[in-house]
Design an enzyme around this catalytic site. Structure first.
Site, PDB file in Angstrom:
ATOM      1  N   GLU A 228      -7.938  27.963  43.554  1.00  0.00           N
ATOM      2  CA  GLU A 228      -9.086  27.171  43.077  1.00  0.00           C
ATOM      3  C   GLU A 228      -9.380  25.995  43.999  1.00  0.00           C
ATOM      4  O   GLU A 228     -10.546  25.668  44.240  1.00  0.00           O
ATOM      5  CB  GLU A 228      -8.849  26.664  41.651  1.00  0.00           C
ATOM      6  CG  GLU A 228      -9.023  27.721  40.572  1.00  0.00           C
ATOM      7  CD  GLU A 228      -7.831  28.645  40.428  1.00  0.00           C
ATOM      8  OE1 GLU A 228      -6.780  28.359  41.060  1.00  0.00           O
ATOM      9  OE2 GLU A 228      -7.915  29.649  39.704  1.00  0.00           O
TER      10      GLU A 228
ATOM     11  N   HIS B 274      -7.385  27.306  28.317  1.00  0.00           N
ATOM     12  CA  HIS B 274      -8.584  28.043  28.721  1.00  0.00           C
ATOM     13  C   HIS B 274      -9.818  27.635  27.916  1.00  0.00           C
ATOM     14  O   HIS B 274     -10.782  28.391  27.868  1.00  0.00           O
ATOM     15  CB  HIS B 274      -8.377  29.560  28.535  1.00  0.00           C
ATOM     16  CG  HIS B 274      -7.622  30.209  29.641  1.00  0.00           C
ATOM     17  ND1 HIS B 274      -6.339  29.879  29.958  1.00  0.00           N
ATOM     18  CD2 HIS B 274      -7.978  31.188  30.522  1.00  0.00           C
ATOM     19  CE1 HIS B 274      -5.920  30.630  30.965  1.00  0.00           C
ATOM     20  NE2 HIS B 274      -6.905  31.429  31.336  1.00  0.00           N
TER      21      HIS B 274
END
Ligand SMILES: Cc1ncc(C[n+]2csc(CCOP(=O)(O)OP(=O)(O)O)c2C)c(N)n1
Ligand SMILES: [Mg+2]
Length: 821
Positions: free
Chosen positions: A530, A597
C-alpha cells in the site's frame, strides 16, 4: 482476457534447489593509464573539479553552521545542513553518465548529488538550451541574481546558477530552486533531471519507482536513479519500492514496447552509518548491502558493491548498469561504498565512532587520492589542481554573498501577503490530458462490454415513483467507472493500479470491463504494497503523469501513512508550485468486515494540508466528482463507501447524464429541502439521514433540510450557513468515529460562522469510539436512523411524545469521554 501464466503443479512441486550467483564486491581495478581510452583530459579534470566544488560548497555550509562565517562572510542558518563530506566521489561517479533525461531522486543528504548531477548536465547541454532553461525557470528570478556582473561562458553562468539556486533554497530564499519552500533536505531542480530529495529516510525508495514507471509507460528517454542511504534498507518504502519495481509482470505480461524491466537503479549511498547506528555490525544484518539483491529476483537485481571512494569505479559501474537498463533488464541494485567524514549534521559529536576510524577514511580522502592519481598518470600537475580549487573558493564566496544577502535574495514576502504560502498548496488547474499522443486502448468506446451493459440501464433509480430493479439501475459503481473510462480515452498518461485491479475487476467490481479495454501497462495489479501504491503514484505524478492508485480498504491507509501524509500531500507546495500532483487516490470504506476493514478515516486525511478530499454518496455525484478530480492536477482522496456501490441515483431526477460533466470539488448539495432543521451528512449516512427526515416529517411534522457535503477539503460553508439562517438548527452525521472526526471540525466552524442564527449548538453523530464490531453488532456502532431522531429530540428540538432508545444526554457524553470510549 485471463492471465496467461499457468501454474503447473507438476513443475512447481518438483524437488530442486535455488542457485545464487556470486555478487561482485569492489571488483574495479583499473588505473589512470588504462582509463585514458575512456576519458579525455578535460573529463578527468572535470571529475576532480566537480568533487572539489561539492567539497567546498559543503565545507562552506559546515563553517556557516558551526561558526556563522566563511572566509569573512557571515550568515546565520538555523535550518538543517546534512552534509556528505567524504561522499563526493560517489556522487560525481553516479552523475557522470547522466543527462537531463535521466532523473535522480535522493535523500536528506543530497546536496552533493544535486550539484554532481547539475554539473554533469551543464557539461553535456548546449548553451542555448541552458540559457532557455535558466531564463524560463520561475520567470528568470534565479538567473537575474547570478547574471548581474557575470563575465564568462554560458556554462560558467549555469554553474553559478546551479550553486546559487541550491544554496538560496537551502537558506529558504524566494529565488532558490523551490522558492525557499523546500530547504536543505528537499531541494531539487527538475529541468536538470534532479527530482525531489526526501527528508523522510527511504522516502525516495518508492517514489523513484513511480519515476521509472513514468518513463517506461510513456516511452520517455532516460533512466532513474534512487539515491538512498544504507540505513534506509530498514525502511518499509524501500522494500515495498523494490517489490513493486521487480514484479514479474513487466517481463511476463506487459506487451510490445512496454515489455521488459524498469529503467531504475536503486543506488545505496552506503556511508555505513544511519545517524549514529552502524548498519554493518549493529542495525542491519546484510553484512554487505549488495547481498539483498540476491533475494529479490532471479537476476539478483544485478547487484554489486562498488568502491564509492574512487569516482572512476563508480562511473564504470554506472556505465555497465545503464547498459543493462537500456536492454530492459532493470532494476539494478548498487551498493556504493563510501564514508561520511562530516557528522550526520554539524551538531553531531561523532560519539558513535572513533577518531581513528574517521582519520583512516580521511587519509584515503577520495579527492586527494584522485588528484594524486591524475598527477601520477601525467594528466595534470599540482598547480593546475590548486588553480581549480582556488577558482572554486572564489565562486563559493560569491555565491554565499549573493544567497546570504536579504536584499539580493529575499524570502517570500509574507509581511506583504501573509497568505502567500497558501497559493502553493493546490494548483487548481483544469487539464484534460497531460500529453498529446493518442491514448492506447484496445477497442472503441462502444465495444466495451461494461459500457454496453450500462447503456441498457435506467439512469434514474425511480420509475413512476417505484424503485427500478437493482440489476437494471445505473449505480454508484457505474458512475465511477464511466468517469474513469472516459478519461482513459482522453489522457494517454492515465494509469490505474492497485491490488486486484485487473482481471478481478477491482476488489469491488468498479473496474469490471476495464481489463478488456486496456493494455497491461495502463491497468495493473500490484504487489500488496500500500505504501508503494501511493508512493509510486506520487513519483508518477511529479514526473508528469496522471494516476489512479487504489487502497482496497480505508483501514489500509495506515500502511501508506508516509506516502499520503508527507509525500502526495506536500510536493506541490514544497516545489513552490512548480510540480503538479494529478493523482486520484481511490479509497474504499468498508463495513461488515469488523475492526480492521470498516473504518472511515476521512478526518485523518482532511487534517493533512495539501490534499483534496471528496466523499460522494450518489452515482450522479460520483461521476461528476471523479470527472472533476481527473481533470484537476491536485491530489484528491476519493472515498467510496462499500455500503452504496449498488445504490441507484435517487436524488438527481434527470438521472445521471450520459455525457461529460463536472461537479466542482468543494461544493455541498441540498439533497432534500426543509425548513426546521439542517442535517449535514458526509458519505453513506445520507441514506440514514433521508430515512430520519421521513420520520421527522411524518411523525413530528418537522421538515429537515438535508445537505450532502460531497467534499470535505475544500468546503464551501455558504450553503450550510444559508440553510441554518432558515432552520436555526443543525445536526451533522457520518460513519466516522465521533471523537476527532471531521464533523467536529465542521461543527466548530459552523458555530463560529452561524452563531447568531443558531437556536442550539450543532450536534455531531458519528460512530461510537470503539473498534468496529462484527457485522451482527454493527447497529450498535454505526449511526442509525433512530440515533438521529433521538439526538434531535434530546439535544436540539424536543419532539412531542417521542421516547428515546439511545442516550444522547450530557451526562452520558461526559461519562463516555471520561472513559475514553
Ligand atoms: C523516517 C525517518 N526516520 C528517521 C529519520 C531521522 N534520520 C535522519 S537521517 C537518519 C539516518 C539515515 O541513514 P541513511 O539512510 O544511511 O542515510 P545517511 O544519513 O547515512 O546518508 C535518520 C535516522 C528520518 N529523517 N526519517
Ligand atoms: Mg548511511
Amino acid at each position: 482476457m485471463p492471465k496467461s501464466e499457468f501454474i503447473d503443479p507438476k513443475v512447481v512441486r518438483q524437488k530442486s534447489e535455488i542457485q545464487f550467483d556470486p555478487i561482485p564486491v569492489n571488483q574495479y581495478d583499473k588505473n589512470i593509464q588504462e582509463e585514458m581510452v575512456r576519458y579525455s583530459t578535460n573529463q578527468f579534470l572535470n571529475i576532480f573539479r566537480d568533487m572539489a566544488i561539492i567539497r567546498e560548497f559543503e565545507s562552506m555550509l559546515n563553517m556557516i553552521k558551526t561558526t556563522g562565517e566563511y572566509n569573512g562572510i557571515t550568515y546565520n542558518h538555523p535550518g538543517p545542513a546534512h552534509l556528505s563530506i567524504g561522499q563526493e566521489a560517489a556522487a560525481v561517479g553516479m552523475a557522470f553518465h547522466l543527462d537531463e533525461n535521466d532523473y535522480i531522486f535522493g535523500s536528506h543528504r543530497s546536496h552533493g548529488e544535486i550539484l554532481a548531477k547539475g554539473l554533469s548536465v551543464i557539461e553535456k547541454m548546449e548553451d542555448e538550451q541552458l540559457m532557455n532553461i535558466m531564463k524560463s525557470y520561475f520567470g528568470g528570478d534565479c538567473l537575474r541574481v547570478v547574471e548581474k556582473d557575470h563575465k564568462g561562458t554560458a556554462k560558467e553562468l549555469a554553474i553559478d546558477f546551479l550553486l546559487y539556486g541550491t544554496l538560496a533554497e537551502i537558506f529558504g530564499k524566494e529565488y532558490g530552486f523551490n522558492k525557499g519552500m523546500g530547504g536543505s533536505m528537499h531541494a531539487f531542480f527538475t529541468p536538470f533531471g534532479i527530482y525531489p530529495n526526501n527528508a523522510i529516510v527511504g522516502g525516495s525508495g518508492d517514489i523513484s519507482v513511480g519515476g521509472a514507471l513514468y518513463k517506461k509507460i510513456n516511452q520517455e528517454k532516460g533512466i532513474v536513479v534512487a539515491n538512498i542511504g544504507d540505513a534506509s534498507m530498514g525502511c518499509g518504502p524501500v522494500w515495498e519500492g523494490i517489490a513493486f519495481a521487480t514484479m514479474d509482470q513487466y517481463t511476463h505480461l506487459w506487451e510490445g514496447d512496454h515489455k521488459g524491466g524498469l529503467p531504475l537503479i536503486f543506488n545505496f549511498m552506503n556511508n555505513q552509518y544511519g545517524m549514529g547506528g552502524q548498519t554493518c555490525g549493529e542495525t542491519m544484518g546484510y553484512n554487505i548491502l549488495a547481498r539483498i539483491g540476491a533475494g529479490v529476483n532471479p537476476e539478483q537485481m544485478f547487484a554489486e558493491r562498488v568502491d564509492g571512494y574512487n569516482p572512476l569505479a563508480v562511473i564504470d559501474a554506472f556505465e555497465r548498469k545503464i547498459k543493462l537498463l537500456k536492454e530492459k533488464k532493470g532494476p539494478v541494485l548498487l551498493d556504493t561504498l563510501t564514508y561520511r567524514i562530516s557528522g550526520h549534521s554539524p551538531s553531531d559529536a561523532s560519539s558513535y565512532r572513533s577518531k581513528e576510524e574517521i582519520n583512516a577514511w580521511s587519509q584515503q580522502d577520495s579527492i586527494e587520492a584522485y588528484g594524486e592519481q591524475l598527477i601520477k598518470g601525467g594528466i595534470t600537475d599540482q598547480e593546475t589542481l590548486n588553480n581549480i580549487k582556488s577558482i572554486i573558493v572564489k565562486r563559493t564566496e560569491k555565491i554565499l554573498k549573493l544567497a546570504g544577502d536579504l536584499e539580493i535574495s529575499p524570502r517570500l514576502n509574507l509581511k506583504n501577503d501573509p497568505n502567500a504560502i497558501g497559493y502553493y498548496m493546490f494548483s487548481n488547474d483544469s487539464v484534460e490530458k497531460l500529453n498529446d499522443r493518442k491514448p492506447e486502448i484496445n477497442h472503441d468506446w462502444d465495444e466495451n462490454p461494461r459500457i454496453q451493459q450500462i447503456k441498457k440501464k435506467e439512469r434514474f433509480g425511480l420509475k413512476e415513483g417505484k424503485p427500478v430493479p437493482k440489476i437494471k439501475a445505473y449505480n454508484f459503481r457505474d458512475g465511477v467507472y464511466e468517469a474513469i473510462f472516459d478519461r482513459y480515452y482522453k489522457d494517454p498518461t492515465l494509469v490505474a493500479f492497485g491490488e486486484e485491479n485487473r482481471d478481478w475487476g477491482g476488489a469491488f467490481a468498479v473496474y469490471r470491463g476495464l481489463t478488456e479495454a486496456l493494455p497491461y501497462h495502463r491497468l495493473f495489479n500490484t504487489s500488496i504494497s500500500e505504501g508503494a501504491i501511493v508512493g509510486v503514484a506520487t513519483g508518477y505524478g511529479m514526473c508528469g503523469g496522471r494516476a489512479i492508485p487504489e487502497l482496497m480498504y480505508c483501514d489500509f491507509l495506515g500502511r501508506a501513512g508516509d506516502e499520503i501524509f508527507n509525500q502526495l500531500s506536500k510536493w506541490q507546495a514544497m516545489s513552490g508550485g512548480y510540480l503538479k500532483m494529478p493523482i486520484v487516490l481511490r479509497v474504499s470504506v468498508g463495513s461488515k468486515y469488523g475492526a480492521q476493514h470498516s473504518q472511515d478515516w476521512t478526518s485523518i486525511v482532511s487534517h493533512i494540508p495539501g490534499l483534496k478530499v471528496v466523499f460522494p454518496a450518489t452515482p450522479y455525484d460520483a461521476k461528476g466528482l471523479m470527472n472533476a478530480a481527473l481533470q484537476g492536477t491536485d491530489p484528491v482522496i476519493f472515498f467510496e463507501s462499500q455500503r452504496i456501490y449498488d445504490i441507484p441515483e435517487l436524488f438527481h431526477t434527470e438521472g445521471v447524464p450520459e455525457g461529460y460533466y463536472e461537479i466542482e470539488i468543494g461544493e455541498p448539495d441540498v439533497k432534500r429541502p426543509g425548513e426546521d432543521i439542517t442535517i449535514l451528512s458526509i458519505g453513506a449516512t445520507l441514506y440514514k439521514a433521508t430515512e430520519a427526515a421521513e420520520i421527522l416529517d411524518e411523525n413530528y411534522n418537522i421538515s429537515a433540510e438535508i445537505i450532502d457535503a460531497r467534499s470535505i477539503v475544500p468546503f464551501n460553508y455558504s450553503l450550510v450557513i444559508e440553510s441554518i439562517k432558515k432552520t436555526g438548527r443543525i445536526l451533522l452525521i457520518s460513519d466516522a468515529c465521533e471523537r476527532g472526526s471531521i464533523l467536529k471540525d465542521m461543527a466548530t466552524n459552523i458555530t463560529e460562522l452561524a452563531f447568531d442564527y443558531l437556536d442550539a449548538p450543532p450536534v455531531v453523530i458519528g460512530s461510537r469510539n470503539w473498534i468496529t464490531p462484527p457485522y451482527e453488532m454493527e447497529e450498535y456502532f454505526f449511526p442509525q436512523v433512530s440515533w438521529i431522531v433521538d439526538a434531535v429530540h434530546q439535544k436540539i428540538l424536543p419532539l412531542e411524545g417521542h421516547k428515546v432508545s439511545n442516550d444522547f444526554s450530557n451526562g452520558e457524553k461526559i461519562d463516555r469521554a471520561k472513559k475514553g470510549v
